[in-house]
Design an enzyme around this catalytic site. Sequence first.
Site, PDB file in Angstrom:
ATOM      1  N   THR B 144      28.217 -21.734  71.372  1.00 24.50           N
ATOM      2  CA  THR B 144      26.958 -21.078  71.721  1.00 24.50           C
ATOM      3  C   THR B 144      25.794 -22.033  71.532  1.00 24.50           C
ATOM      4  O   THR B 144      25.810 -22.879  70.635  1.00 24.50           O
ATOM      5  CB  THR B 144      26.729 -19.793  70.879  1.00 24.50           C
ATOM      6  OG1 THR B 144      25.311 -19.577  70.716  1.00 24.50           O
ATOM      7  CG2 THR B 144      27.359 -19.895  69.517  1.00 24.50           C
ATOM      8  N   SER B 179      22.715 -17.495  61.956  1.00 24.48           N
ATOM      9  CA  SER B 179      23.399 -16.303  61.422  1.00 24.48           C
ATOM     10  C   SER B 179      24.783 -16.733  60.947  1.00 24.48           C
ATOM     11  O   SER B 179      25.252 -17.830  61.279  1.00 24.48           O
ATOM     12  CB  SER B 179      23.550 -15.227  62.505  1.00 24.48           C
ATOM     13  OG  SER B 179      24.598 -15.587  63.410  1.00 24.48           O
ATOM     14  N   TYR B 181      27.501 -15.567  61.953  1.00 24.67           N
ATOM     15  CA  TYR B 181      28.304 -15.733  63.171  1.00 24.67           C
ATOM     16  C   TYR B 181      28.070 -17.119  63.784  1.00 24.67           C
ATOM     17  O   TYR B 181      29.019 -17.855  64.058  1.00 24.67           O
ATOM     18  CB  TYR B 181      27.964 -14.645  64.200  1.00 24.67           C
ATOM     19  CG  TYR B 181      28.286 -15.078  65.613  1.00 24.67           C
ATOM     20  CD1 TYR B 181      29.605 -15.182  66.038  1.00 24.67           C
ATOM     21  CD2 TYR B 181      27.275 -15.455  66.502  1.00 24.67           C
ATOM     22  CE1 TYR B 181      29.909 -15.626  67.318  1.00 24.67           C
ATOM     23  CE2 TYR B 181      27.570 -15.897  67.776  1.00 24.67           C
ATOM     24  CZ  TYR B 181      28.889 -15.981  68.175  1.00 24.67           C
ATOM     25  OH  TYR B 181      29.185 -16.442  69.435  1.00 24.67           O
ATOM     26  N   HIS B 182      26.810 -17.476  64.002  1.00 27.81           N
ATOM     27  CA  HIS B 182      26.533 -18.776  64.606  1.00 27.81           C
ATOM     28  C   HIS B 182      27.075 -19.905  63.730  1.00 27.81           C
ATOM     29  O   HIS B 182      27.569 -20.919  64.228  1.00 27.81           O
ATOM     30  CB  HIS B 182      25.030 -18.945  64.845  1.00 27.81           C
ATOM     31  CG  HIS B 182      24.509 -18.087  65.953  1.00 27.81           C
ATOM     32  ND1 HIS B 182      23.856 -16.900  65.722  1.00 27.81           N
ATOM     33  CD2 HIS B 182      24.563 -18.225  67.304  1.00 27.81           C
ATOM     34  CE1 HIS B 182      23.520 -16.349  66.887  1.00 27.81           C
ATOM     35  NE2 HIS B 182      23.946 -17.126  67.864  1.00 27.81           N
ATOM     36  N   LYS B 185      30.664 -20.619  64.394  1.00 27.58           N
ATOM     37  CA  LYS B 185      30.899 -21.433  65.591  1.00 27.58           C
ATOM     38  C   LYS B 185      30.674 -22.917  65.280  1.00 27.58           C
ATOM     39  O   LYS B 185      31.357 -23.787  65.840  1.00 27.58           O
ATOM     40  CB  LYS B 185      29.984 -21.001  66.737  1.00 27.58           C
ATOM     41  CG  LYS B 185      30.029 -19.516  67.071  1.00 27.58           C
ATOM     42  CD  LYS B 185      31.377 -19.057  67.578  1.00 27.58           C
ATOM     43  CE  LYS B 185      31.610 -19.431  69.029  1.00 27.58           C
ATOM     44  NZ  LYS B 185      32.870 -18.844  69.543  1.00 27.58           N
ATOM     45  N   VAL B 211      24.654 -14.639  78.130  1.00 25.91           N
ATOM     46  CA  VAL B 211      25.256 -14.241  79.403  1.00 25.91           C
ATOM     47  C   VAL B 211      24.744 -12.854  79.790  1.00 25.91           C
ATOM     48  O   VAL B 211      24.621 -11.973  78.951  1.00 25.91           O
ATOM     49  CB  VAL B 211      26.793 -14.211  79.293  1.00 25.91           C
ATOM     50  CG1 VAL B 211      27.414 -13.898  80.646  1.00 25.91           C
ATOM     51  CG2 VAL B 211      27.318 -15.532  78.744  1.00 25.91           C
ATOM     52  N   LEU B 239      19.362  -9.479  77.951  1.00 28.45           N
ATOM     53  CA  LEU B 239      19.026  -8.963  79.271  1.00 28.45           C
ATOM     54  C   LEU B 239      19.794  -7.682  79.590  1.00 28.45           C
ATOM     55  O   LEU B 239      19.231  -6.715  80.111  1.00 28.45           O
ATOM     56  CB  LEU B 239      19.300 -10.048  80.314  1.00 28.45           C
ATOM     57  CG  LEU B 239      18.607  -9.880  81.658  1.00 28.45           C
ATOM     58  CD1 LEU B 239      18.320 -11.248  82.284  1.00 28.45           C
ATOM     59  CD2 LEU B 239      19.401  -9.032  82.627  1.00 28.45           C
ATOM     60  N   ASN B 240      21.067  -7.670  79.241  1.00 27.88           N
ATOM     61  CA  ASN B 240      21.872  -6.467  79.470  1.00 27.88           C
ATOM     62  C   ASN B 240      21.259  -5.256  78.764  1.00 27.88           C
ATOM     63  O   ASN B 240      21.177  -4.158  79.334  1.00 27.88           O
ATOM     64  CB  ASN B 240      23.304  -6.690  78.962  1.00 27.88           C
ATOM     65  CG  ASN B 240      24.077  -7.678  79.827  1.00 27.88           C
ATOM     66  OD1 ASN B 240      23.585  -8.118  80.872  1.00 27.88           O
ATOM     67  ND2 ASN B 240      25.278  -8.043  79.397  1.00 27.88           N
ATOM     68  N   TYR B 255      12.060  -8.418  70.180  1.00 22.34           N
ATOM     69  CA  TYR B 255      11.997  -8.664  68.735  1.00 22.34           C
ATOM     70  C   TYR B 255      10.876  -9.663  68.448  1.00 22.34           C
ATOM     71  O   TYR B 255      10.921 -10.806  68.918  1.00 22.34           O
ATOM     72  CB  TYR B 255      13.306  -9.247  68.218  1.00 22.34           C
ATOM     73  CG  TYR B 255      14.523  -8.337  68.356  1.00 22.34           C
ATOM     74  CD1 TYR B 255      14.393  -6.978  68.645  1.00 22.34           C
ATOM     75  CD2 TYR B 255      15.801  -8.850  68.160  1.00 22.34           C
ATOM     76  CE1 TYR B 255      15.513  -6.158  68.752  1.00 22.34           C
ATOM     77  CE2 TYR B 255      16.923  -8.042  68.267  1.00 22.34           C
ATOM     78  CZ  TYR B 255      16.781  -6.700  68.576  1.00 22.34           C
ATOM     79  OH  TYR B 255      17.890  -5.902  68.680  1.00 22.34           O
ATOM     80  N   GLU B 328      13.874 -16.051  62.441  1.00 18.81           N
ATOM     81  CA  GLU B 328      13.948 -17.104  63.454  1.00 18.81           C
ATOM     82  C   GLU B 328      12.528 -17.510  63.834  1.00 18.81           C
ATOM     83  O   GLU B 328      11.579 -16.751  63.642  1.00 18.81           O
ATOM     84  CB  GLU B 328      14.702 -16.601  64.701  1.00 18.81           C
ATOM     85  CG  GLU B 328      14.019 -15.422  65.395  1.00 18.81           C
ATOM     86  CD  GLU B 328      14.804 -14.862  66.581  1.00 18.81           C
ATOM     87  OE1 GLU B 328      15.939 -15.285  66.818  1.00 18.81           O
ATOM     88  OE2 GLU B 328      14.250 -13.981  67.269  1.00 18.81           O
TER      89      GLU B 328
END
Lengths: 406, 406
Positions: B144, B179, B181-182, B185, B211, B239-240, B255, B328
């Site tokens: 990511t 985060s 999660y990040h 990765k 995405v 966007l979703n 945010y 952030e």
Amino acid sequence: MKVLILGGDGYLGWPTAMYLSRRGHSVAIMDNCLKRSWEQEVGVEPLFPIHTLKERLECWRKVSGQEIHLFAADLQDYSAVQASLDDFLPDAIVHYGQQPSAPYSMMDRDHAVLTQVNNLVSTLNVLWAIQTVRPSCHLIKLGTMGEYGTPNIDIEEGFIEIEHKGRKDVLPFPCQPGSFYHLSKVHDSHNIRLACKIWKLAATDLNQGIVYGIETDETKLHNCLETSFHYDEVFGTTLNRFCVQAVAGIPITVYGKGSQKRGFLNIRDTLRCVELAILNPAACGEYRVFNQFTEIFSVSEVAHLVADQARKLGLKVRVQVAENPRVEAEQHYYNPTHTKLRDLGLQPNYLSDVLIKDMLRRICQAQERIRSDIIMPRIRWDGRRQEAGFTAEQGTPAETRNVPVG
Amino acid sequence: MKVLILGGDGYLGWPTAMYLSRRGHSVAIMDNCLKRSWEQEVGVEPLFPIHTLKERLECWRKVSGQEIHLFAADLQDYSAVQASLDDFLPDAIVHYGQQPSAPYSMMDRDHAVLTQVNNLVSTLNVLWAIQTVRPSCHLIKLGTMGEYGTPNIDIEEGFIEIEHKGRKDVLPFPCQPGSFYHLSKVHDSHNIRLACKIWKLAATDLNQGIVYGIETDETKLHNCLETSFHYDEVFGTTLNRFCVQAVAGIPITVYGKGSQKRGFLNIRDTLRCVELAILNPAACGEYRVFNQFTEIFSVSEVAHLVADQARKLGLKVRVQVAENPRVEAEQHYYNPTHTKLRDLGLQPNYLSDVLIKDMLRRICQAQERIRSDIIMPRIRWDGRRQEAGFTAEQGTPAETRNVPVG
């Protein structure tokens, strides 16, 4: 100050606990002696017999009059970590509580996973426990110079100013760790940095070089207080292992060309560095990195320093090149910065002929305990497993061990 | 080519599997549908009903005449991973098989640990299995853009040439993930880089932007083939989620300042990028990184693009600032390089008014399934948990949902 030592049963954790206790700090240890079970698993043991942690603590109480409290808990058990912090309310936590061996992490998939999960979960637990129970507590995590690898530029202390296409930023120094163990330390560093940022925790990362030495002022007070000195291929470190090879009458084996350069420091300096970090804590929200070593040597240089002193003691020694079990640069630039701890007052105990001779003499006293079959590397980074045992070319059978004169 | 898709049940994994299958590749999926259980756990579900993986595979067989093989196994089960590789002997592995949500990883200690252990162990298992069973296999791992964070210099594709004190080296680009999660990765990236170095594996890391999109050519072939489109605070992406908010008649919530910039790409481009990586594999021993996005927008820009199109469809929309649950930078420089995939032939599907309108129309068809109570963020990076539910200021009750004209 109230200091909690995670991994206080280990080579560095135990002397650190005594050192800080003697200097008037209120010290507690958290350890479940998991490392001792890893030693059993791979079939190695420290050179000098190590008493149980409870015996050591009892001995320390008698010898020093000081109490070191024990939390006999697994760092992977979050509720135990939380409860211990809640109970002891430390001002500082010194985090040695990890699987500390690169070769162990490279044995196979299971050991790579064990190392990374153990180290990662332990540190995550500590971070979450600090955040929920004791956010003012200063975390001092032992890292390693191996996190950086060997880039072709000067290594800075944790961060580097980068100028790129006309813009500038100070960014984390790029890391190129060379084993799954070293990777686990980099993962930890990243996790800690985020925790400092989002939760305003205070942390110091001590990127340590290769530690050598057997004794500190406190380990010498009673033989029950000695620290776990390893010389085997899994848990032993360069200089310590070379000294044992010299005494055992087997060749001092240098992996590959031996021109790999590393930072080194005396075990006494480790304790002082940790103390300096405790006494000069990071600020709230600050994640800082100190490079913790005092001298740079190539592996060959160290081998010859040991060989020279061993010969002066009448030992018959030979330095021999062994196939490098690791995948690493053997010729490389190496000039890491290490001024921050000196700026705080560190006065290094440099490697000296006297110290090496003292180490060799001390090892001679335990000569009968040396097992030369656990020294040569069998664990290879490329996934192949080396044949066990010595060949005639590689070493001298144990029966013909050196009898030192010195 | 034989391609194994890890996490082939997911938002991107499933369309990738069909896309590659349709282009004549021999495709297999490994997934144990763990993500569906995480959805259950946090009480969310995709907007469109998703059939079981077996039903989808059966439908794909009927619709396309192609077979996609299923290995219904947990990536954390090493022997299953090894056995699947040994059975299928893939030429390429596309690795989507991870806990993919930043908010999920920030919920509490347990979810941080679950995320990092799950992702780390999965990837270690894949690396060890490739090394032991199929060393020629090309690993394509989905990373990511969040691995880099937002430095004040141009972000390069994985590596950066650094000039420092008169010396130069090309080093891994410094990462500042935001985060747990990040971070997972980034840990993966480091582990993969070492595996490529020591075992001569070939790997491509696709550092993907955000995405968006609902449909691909294959998902449109049958409603049983749709992909799991999330709009909730845990698994939904910017966007979703905005499109669903517009249709639901609740404010589009940005945010913080909303001037955070991110790279974006169409779900169709994800599939094409993965295909390009497969068709142009990394060399033996090479670890390479492609930045995988096609356009940069600020979060506010995206919100207003969606709002504009929604209004054209007759929807009543409002863009509203919400307190940022993340820690952030809201004002920052952002100019990441992204030329490597275009050099390989990527022709981007840019974000267009038509596409947004299509998405809004498609979402309108499922309007009755929208649960507006799962959209607003409750998971905060600072450890505090936000109050659940909407306040009068924050949103419009579900009963007053928009009735679109378009």
